[in-house]
Design a protein around this motif. Structure first.
Motif, short mmCIF file in Angstrom:
data_model
loop_
_atom_site.label_atom_id
_atom_site.label_comp_id
_atom_site.label_asym_id
_atom_site.label_seq_id
_atom_site.Cartn_x
_atom_site.Cartn_y
_atom_site.Cartn_z
N PHE A 22 0.83 -1.20 0.00
CA PHE A 22 0.00 0.00 0.00
C PHE A 22 0.87 1.26 0.00
CE2 PHE A 22 -2.21 3.36 2.35
CZ PHE A 22 -3.29 3.57 1.50
N LYS A 23 1.87 1.28 0.87
CA LYS A 23 2.77 2.43 0.95
C LYS A 23 3.57 2.59 -0.34
CE LYS A 23 3.17 2.42 5.97
NZ LYS A 23 4.03 2.14 7.13
N LEU A 24 4.02 1.49 -0.90
CA LEU A 24 4.79 1.52 -2.14
C LEU A 24 3.98 2.12 -3.28
CD1 LEU A 24 7.34 0.46 -3.79
CD2 LEU A 24 5.89 -1.50 -4.31
N GLU A 32 -2.38 4.95 -12.93
CA GLU A 32 -2.47 3.54 -12.52
C GLU A 32 -3.42 3.34 -11.34
OE1 GLU A 32 -1.53 1.01 -14.02
OE2 GLU A 32 0.25 1.50 -15.20
N LYS A 33 -3.99 4.42 -10.82
CA LYS A 33 -4.82 4.34 -9.61
C LYS A 33 -5.91 3.28 -9.70
CE LYS A 33 -7.51 7.11 -6.41
NZ LYS A 33 -7.97 8.45 -6.04
N THR A 37 -2.42 -0.18 -9.48
CA THR A 37 -2.39 0.16 -8.06
C THR A 37 -3.54 -0.54 -7.32
OG1 THR A 37 -1.36 2.29 -8.50
CG2 THR A 37 -2.50 2.06 -6.39
N SER A 38 -4.72 -0.42 -7.85
CA SER A 38 -5.88 -1.04 -7.22
C SER A 38 -5.73 -2.56 -7.16
CB SER A 38 -7.14 -0.67 -8.00
OG SER A 38 -8.26 -1.34 -7.48
N GLN A 39 -5.26 -3.15 -8.24
CA GLN A 39 -5.16 -4.61 -8.31
C GLN A 39 -4.17 -5.16 -7.29
OE1 GLN A 39 -7.84 -5.58 -9.80
NE2 GLN A 39 -6.97 -6.73 -11.50
N VAL A 40 -2.97 -4.57 -7.23
CA VAL A 40 -1.95 -5.10 -6.33
C VAL A 40 -2.32 -4.85 -4.87
CG1 VAL A 40 -0.35 -3.12 -6.32
CG2 VAL A 40 0.54 -5.44 -6.04
#
Length: 118
Positions: A22-24, A32-33, A37-40
């Protein structure tokens, strides 16, 4: 003594992985939001959530094992998203190796719990 899912080492490791991811992703590009980002983030949260849910259903051996399988599936999904992040240059090679080592450790511990649960 294990009284709750939070006492499980595997839960703690997978929860910490989720927080670290999450922090990464805060540094990922804005475009990519709603995709990478959402997927990972969702896949890593699913690992610890499935461990917790399975533990809650542990009275039925098959239920715990089913949720551990789901956790392994989410772990594998996370590995794919991390590969995408590396190949898109959102994370560097060292970060990728560090996260791969963490996912390998978590995967081995999930499999061990799955194999040893009576």
């Amino acid at each position: 003594m294990i009284k709750s899912f939070a006492d499980l080492d595997i839960y703690q490791l997978s929860y910490q992985l989720s927080i670290d991811i999450f922090k990464l992703t805060k540094s990922f590009p804005a475009e990519e939001k709603y995709s990478l980002t959402s997927q990972v983030v969702r896949s890593t949260r699913a690992i610890c959530a499935n461990i917790a849910e399975g533990f809650g259903r542990r009275v039925y051996k098959a239920e715990l094992k089913k949720f551990l399988v789901y956790a392994i599936g989410s772990l594998e999904e996370t590995r794919v998203w991390l590969s995408f992040a590396k190949d898109c240059d959102y994370i560097n090679e060292q970060q990728y190796r560090d996260f791969t080592n963490k996912t390998n450790e978590i995967g081995a511990k999930i499999f061990k719990l799955y194999s040893n649960w009576k």
